[in-house]
Design a protein around this motif. Sequence first.
Motif, PDB file in Angstrom:
ATOM      1  N   GLN A  75       0.821  -1.324  -0.198  1.00  0.00           N
ATOM      2  CA  GLN A  75      -0.113   0.155  -0.608  1.00  0.00           C
ATOM      3  C   GLN A  75       0.794   1.213  -0.305  1.00  0.00           C
ATOM      4  N   ALA A  76       2.449   1.089   0.404  1.00  0.00           N
ATOM      5  CA  ALA A  76       2.715   2.569   0.687  1.00  0.00           C
ATOM      6  C   ALA A  76       3.883   2.375  -0.772  1.00  0.00           C
ATOM      7  N   MET A 114      24.628   7.165  -8.533  1.00  0.00           N
ATOM      8  CA  MET A 114      24.161   6.576  -6.902  1.00  0.00           C
ATOM      9  C   MET A 114      23.062   6.769  -6.717  1.00  0.00           C
ATOM     10  N   ASN A 115      22.882   8.261  -6.426  1.00  0.00           N
ATOM     11  CA  ASN A 115      21.241   9.007  -6.359  1.00  0.00           C
ATOM     12  C   ASN A 115      20.310   8.786  -7.395  1.00  0.00           C
ATOM     13  N   ALA A 116      20.805   8.759  -8.832  1.00  0.00           N
ATOM     14  CA  ALA A 116      19.662   8.161  -9.822  1.00  0.00           C
ATOM     15  C   ALA A 116      19.503   6.719  -9.908  1.00  0.00           C
ATOM     16  N   ALA A 117      20.369   6.217  -9.816  1.00  0.00           N
ATOM     17  CA  ALA A 117      19.703   5.203  -9.274  1.00  0.00           C
ATOM     18  C   ALA A 117      18.554   4.269  -7.707  1.00  0.00           C
ATOM     19  N   ALA A 118      19.515   5.238  -6.843  1.00  0.00           N
ATOM     20  CA  ALA A 118      17.971   5.324  -5.392  1.00  0.00           C
ATOM     21  C   ALA A 118      16.768   4.877  -6.267  1.00  0.00           C
ATOM     22  N   GLN A 119      16.605   6.950  -6.629  1.00  0.00           N
ATOM     23  CA  GLN A 119      16.007   7.551  -7.188  1.00  0.00           C
ATOM     24  C   GLN A 119      14.834   6.524  -8.071  1.00  0.00           C
ATOM     25  N   GLY A 120      15.358   5.502  -8.815  1.00  0.00           N
ATOM     26  CA  GLY A 120      15.090   4.985 -10.321  1.00  0.00           C
ATOM     27  C   GLY A 120      14.269   3.658  -9.571  1.00  0.00           C
ATOM     28  N   VAL A 121      14.721   3.340  -7.981  1.00  0.00           N
ATOM     29  CA  VAL A 121      14.442   2.409  -7.050  1.00  0.00           C
ATOM     30  C   VAL A 121      13.012   2.374  -6.838  1.00  0.00           C
ATOM     31  N   VAL A 122      12.902   3.900  -6.175  1.00  0.00           N
ATOM     32  CA  VAL A 122      12.235   4.281  -5.538  1.00  0.00           C
ATOM     33  C   VAL A 122      10.090   3.987  -6.643  1.00  0.00           C
ATOM     34  N   GLY A 129       3.956  -0.407  -7.671  1.00  0.00           N
ATOM     35  CA  GLY A 129       2.380  -0.281  -6.476  1.00  0.00           C
ATOM     36  C   GLY A 129       0.825   0.276  -7.224  1.00  0.00           C
ATOM     37  N   ARG A 130       0.907   0.504  -8.704  1.00  0.00           N
ATOM     38  CA  ARG A 130      -0.097   1.569  -9.621  1.00  0.00           C
ATOM     39  C   ARG A 130      -0.324   0.088  -9.878  1.00  0.00           C
ATOM     40  N   LEU A 131       0.142  -0.767 -10.564  1.00  0.00           N
ATOM     41  CA  LEU A 131       0.441  -1.764 -11.651  1.00  0.00           C
ATOM     42  C   LEU A 131      -0.260  -3.339 -10.000  1.00  0.00           C
ATOM     43  N   GLY A 132      -0.049  -3.029  -9.351  1.00  0.00           N
ATOM     44  CA  GLY A 132      -1.046  -3.532  -7.926  1.00  0.00           C
ATOM     45  C   GLY A 132      -0.091  -5.847  -8.177  1.00  0.00           C
ATOM     46  N   ARG A 133       1.070  -5.018  -9.219  1.00  0.00           N
ATOM     47  CA  ARG A 133       1.958  -6.592  -7.923  1.00  0.00           C
ATOM     48  C   ARG A 133       3.122  -6.145  -7.149  1.00  0.00           C
ATOM     49  N   GLY A 134       3.272  -7.186  -6.859  1.00  0.00           N
ATOM     50  CA  GLY A 134       4.457  -7.450  -5.415  1.00  0.00           C
ATOM     51  C   GLY A 134       4.235  -8.050  -4.732  1.00  0.00           C
ATOM     52  N   ALA A 135       4.567  -8.360  -3.124  1.00  0.00           N
ATOM     53  CA  ALA A 135       4.513  -8.863  -2.299  1.00  0.00           C
ATOM     54  C   ALA A 135       3.374  -9.916  -1.704  1.00  0.00           C
ATOM     55  N   GLY A 136       2.030  -9.260  -2.348  1.00  0.00           N
ATOM     56  CA  GLY A 136       0.789  -9.619  -1.132  1.00  0.00           C
ATOM     57  C   GLY A 136      -0.169  -9.246  -2.500  1.00  0.00           C
ATOM     58  N   GLY A 137       0.301  -9.287  -4.467  1.00  0.00           N
ATOM     59  CA  GLY A 137      -1.092  -9.666  -5.923  1.00  0.00           C
ATOM     60  C   GLY A 137      -1.365  -8.250  -5.233  1.00  0.00           C
ATOM     61  N   PRO A 138      -2.285  -8.138  -6.386  1.00  0.00           N
ATOM     62  CA  PRO A 138      -3.380  -7.001  -6.120  1.00  0.00           C
ATOM     63  C   PRO A 138      -3.223  -6.283  -4.376  1.00  0.00           C
ATOM     64  N   VAL A 139      -2.632  -4.855  -5.448  1.00  0.00           N
ATOM     65  CA  VAL A 139      -3.075  -3.685  -4.258  1.00  0.00           C
ATOM     66  C   VAL A 139      -4.247  -3.313  -4.164  1.00  0.00           C
ATOM     67  N   SER A 140      -5.112  -2.647  -5.230  1.00  0.00           N
ATOM     68  CA  SER A 140      -5.788  -1.911  -5.469  1.00  0.00           C
ATOM     69  C   SER A 140      -7.320  -2.164  -4.581  1.00  0.00           C
ATOM     70  N   ALA A 141      -7.702  -3.029  -3.837  1.00  0.00           N
ATOM     71  CA  ALA A 141      -8.815  -3.572  -3.377  1.00  0.00           C
ATOM     72  C   ALA A 141      -8.838  -2.963  -1.706  1.00  0.00           C
TER      73      ALA A 141
END
Length: 147
Positions: A75-76, A114-122, A129-141
Amino acid sequence: MGKPFFAALAFPEGTFIAAMGLPSVNISDKQLESSKVIERGGKMEQILSMLYGISGVAALGCYLPQLMRYHRDPQARASISISSWGGWIAVTLVTLLYAVFVQKSGLFAGVTAMNAAAQGVVLAYGIRGRLGRGAGGPVSAARDGAT
């Protein structure tokens, strides 16, 4: 009484002040010496370069707690502003080009990269998070309060 010291630095003799017919500013040798504190290759430049490198690495450490939160909390991730982080990355990439092609400084370029790379990770976490993928599956609901 002469012109203030800062005027002498901002408008030295032979610049547009003289061209405009305005009186020139005379500064003492001591004032001229103190204005050259940060000379190319001087001790102060070396100290500032070292501090810049250290602060750049320290800034990377500042990303870690936030990245750990994004890693653990889908969610974050969804709350990351894609446009803000995209814009900051674009500005950082311009800074990187400046470091490489204008300043020709490996330290400046390395810290910026290095800062650009860290920003790229964020940004990547935000996109996931917007696509709803990640550790817990879809997060939109869960994000929309439908649970």
